[in-house]
Enzyme design. Sequence first.
Site, short mmCIF file in Angstrom:
data_model
loop_
_atom_site.label_atom_id
_atom_site.label_comp_id
_atom_site.label_asym_id
_atom_site.label_seq_id
_atom_site.Cartn_x
_atom_site.Cartn_y
_atom_site.Cartn_z
CB VAL A 1 -0.98 0.04 1.14
CG1 VAL A 1 -1.63 1.25 1.16
CG2 VAL A 1 -2.09 -1.06 1.20
N GLY A 2 1.89 1.28 0.90
CA GLY A 2 2.85 2.47 0.78
C GLY A 2 3.38 2.72 -0.40
CB VAL B 1 8.20 1.31 13.68
CG1 VAL B 1 8.11 1.98 12.17
CG2 VAL B 1 8.26 -0.01 13.79
CE LYS C 1 -2.68 -4.43 9.41
NZ LYS C 1 -1.55 -3.82 8.96
N PRO D 1 -9.33 -0.38 4.80
CG PRO D 1 -7.19 -1.03 3.81
CD PRO D 1 -8.05 -0.10 4.91
#
Length: 303
Positions: free
Chosen positions: A19-20, A67, A164, A187
């Site tokens: 997606v990124g 991250v 998520k 999504p």
Amino acid sequence: MDHEKSTSCCCVLDASTYVGFWILKKLLSRGYSVHAAIRKNGDSEIEETIREMEATEERLVVYDVDVLDYQTILVSLKNCNAVFCCLDSPEGYDEKEVDLEVRGAINVVEACGRTESIEKIVFSSSLTASIWRDNIGTQKDVDEKCWSDQDFCRNKKLWHALAKMLSEKAAWALAMDRRINMVSINPGLIVGPFVAQHNPRPTMSYLKGAAQMYENGVLAYVDVKFLADVHIRAFEDVSACGRYFCFNQIVNTEEEALKLVESLSPLIPMPPRYENEMQGSEVYEERLRNNKLSKLVEAGSAC
């Protein structure tokens, strides 16, 4: 939001996710400068492509980030107006990855809170953050107000859904505490060019429990190009707010299910008895609602 795109800079983190990468490409095509923040465990083929693009695209700068290392995130956000947070595990999901994704989401939002130039976070989540609980098959409308049940996900080992849901909830809690403008996009299963090659394990993680999703009317998919456009629209539209379910098609018939299987080949083989002719006619009730998305895409939005 009337941006001067030639001077507006966006960070995509993790740009090496499926997606990124498509968000990055769409931003560049629309005139934005982009900081491509790439995690060390990203997809190597996509990462290689992004680094090749950096050599020829003056509006693209690549940053290596961890991250779990707050400082590396801060560096990648410098002078950016927005961050598209697209955390995904290229190796798929297990219980350990759930914790890593939650911690990563918290670090990204915290870093945004300490970056004066950031106007908005567009947080990429998933429909799985909202569709898993005991009574989903009896609920008429499943929309942005719904959340998956944590205990249910743990008991069923639905690690993608749990990651998520928990990471999005953590991001929302911190964004509200720090008074950061945030929008989340949820999504359905992501499909698109070379998805089976570039996004195999996250795809299969999403599909755990696919039969139950299908029968309960909550299995849906979205084209990655459309999804990237929605992310950018959510940034540009000042009235965009809250969560947005994002899907092109609900899969509630055997015909639609077979189309989905074909689009994911060779990840999921076509059942032999369906290779030559369609069989079955049962239609399951659709429960997903995305009225908010329709308004956003039509250039308006509502909370």
